[in-house]
Design an enzyme around this catalytic site. Structure first.
Site, PDB file in Angstrom:
ATOM      1  CB  ALA A 101     -10.785  10.933 -29.185  1.00  0.00           C
ATOM      2  CE  LYS A 102      -3.089  13.018 -27.306  1.00  0.00           C
ATOM      3  NZ  LYS A 102      -3.306  14.326 -26.812  1.00  0.00           N
TER       4      LYS A 102
END
Ligand code: NAD
Length: 411
Positions: A101-102
């Site tokens: 994720a980011k």
């Protein structure tokens, strides 16, 4: 080529080498969930200001999604998407039980006061708290955020869900952060470099190193290489570049930077043109600052034998090809800088165990993970007759594809 195009291209090349079914390929590329939220806060003078926050949750086949949150004026959904995808392959390469994720907020953190940053972080957390969690998505610091930001997220999240230290990593030690986390990415870079050099019958001692970026990652890598007898002959940061052909005294340079905030006027070396740093003759070049710094304009002038990608995406695909033809060996980012997320995983494990590890244990485990991953990558290189970047991509993509298939497609 932008980061998303480059990452997707590497993924597709790996998928082809692995002979992945087109439907799985497509499903692995599309993010699991993209979140976009509006965050309005009162500034210190009472006026209201709005920001846009993003979180891209790319894949969770192998475990909770994991990745940083950055505060930067150029945060955009495409870049966040690319970085989220990179995290999926990176956690799989390191073989830690996470997906990718980011996230980020489009803002200029240095223009905000501490209390404005705190309000912004708390509002962002209020908007996404139902979508992150210890077993769902575990954020960490990235550019423009730090341990304090994680402390605010932990506090805000805990108001809704009870005390939950494992919901973020990269926390202050007093709130459940791990010993060794600060140095972890730089330390992982050095463990990776050692594994690579050993493969070529070499060791750090006596070799020459050039490092772009003297922040968290670059300065820790420099310190640890210096400790092992490596000669760091040039480093640069946003303020300039300094060189000493006999090897810079890195502890003295770290102190100079702490005292003055800059590399300028360091008495133990000569200032050099930062544009020439990447093409300086050396054994190992370690870009540790920005993405895209090695490109078709400078790749043919690079005179390093090895490149260790401590930064994310420092080599664009055109440069990759040029460097490959020149015989330069590149240790790719999804492996080389995985030490940070690996120790983030150890932090999460310690929080869940409610038990703190000694720093020596953290560092020893990190070395074990980095060395094992290097040998796993080399095996993929042999199997698919490919370079280290494709070895790392095939390793990561294959692990995620296997987990996806094992889970099954039944709704
Ligand atoms: P940082 O902000 O601590 O340091 C960045 C350094 O780059 C600073 O010294 C800055 O002066 C320098 N810099 C900026 N622009 C430059 C330029 N034009 N020329 C030369 N130097 C320049 O950041 P960091 O945490 O050290 O991260 C560095 C890189 O490593 C980034 O690409 C980041 O995404 C990647 N990375 C960091 C971690 C981590 O745990 N910190 C983990 C994985 C990857």
């Amino acid at each position: 080529m932008n980061a998303l195009a480059a990452t997707s291209r590497n993924f597709k090349n790996a998928a082809r080498l692995l002979g992945l079914d087109a439907k799985i390929e497509k499903s692995l590329l599309i993010p699991f969930r993209e979140i976009k939220v509006e965050c309005t806060i009162p500034k210190d003078d009472g006026t209201l200001v709005s920001y846009v926050g993003f979180r891209v949750q790319h894949d969770n086949a192998r475990g909770p999604m994991k990745g940083g949150i950055r505060y930067h004026p150029e945060v955009d959904p495409d870049e966040v998407n690319a970085l989220a995808q990179l995290m999926t392959w990176k956690t799989a390469v390191a073989d830690i039980p996470y997906g990718g994720a980011k996230g980020g907020i489009g803002c200029t953190p240095r223009e905000l006061s501490k209390s404005e940053l705190e309000r912004l972080t708390r509002v962002f957390t209020q908007k996404i708290h139902d979508l992150i969690g210890i077993h769902t998505d575990v954020p960490a610091p990235d550019m423009g955020t730090n341990a304090q930001t994680m402390a605010w997220i932990l506090d805000e999240y805990s108001k809704f869900h009870g005390h939950s230290p494992a919901v973020v990593t990269g926390k202050p030690i007093d709130l459940g952060g791990s010993l060794g986390r600060e140095a972890a990415t730089g330390r992982g870079v050095v463990f990776g470099t050692e594994a690579l050099l050993a493969e070529h019958g070499k060791s750090v001692k006596g070799l020459t190193f050039v490092i772009q970026g003297f922040g968290n990652v670059g300065s820790w890598a420099a310190r640890l290489l210096h400790e092992r007898g490596g000669k760091v002959i040039a480093v640069s940061d946003i303020t300039g570049a300094v060189t000493n052909p006999n090897g810079l005294d890195i502890p003295a340079l770290v102190k100079h930077k702490e005292d003055t905030g800059s590399l300028l006027n360091f008495s133990g070396g000569d200032m050099m043109n930062p544009n020439e740093l990447l093409t300086q003759e050396c054994d190992v070049l370690i870009p540790s600052a920005l993405g895209g710094v090695l490109n078709r304009d400078n790749a043919s002038s690079v005179r390093a034998k090895f490149i260790v990608e401590a930064a994310n995406h420092p080599t664009d695909p055109e440069a990759d090809e040029i460097l490959s033809k020149k015989g330069v060996i590149i240790l790719p980012d999804i492996y080389a800088n995985a030490g940070g997320v690996t120790v983030s995983y150890f932090e999460w494990v310690q929080n869940i165990q409610g038990f703190m590890w000694e720093e020596e244990k953290v560092n020893n485990e990190l070395q074990r993970y980095m060395t094992r991953a290097f040998h796993n990558i080399k095996n993929m290189c042999k199997t698919h007759d490919c370079n280290l970047r494709m070895g790392a991509f095939t390793l990561g993509v294959n692990r995620v594809a296997r987990a996806t298939l094992l889970r099954g497609w039944e709704a």
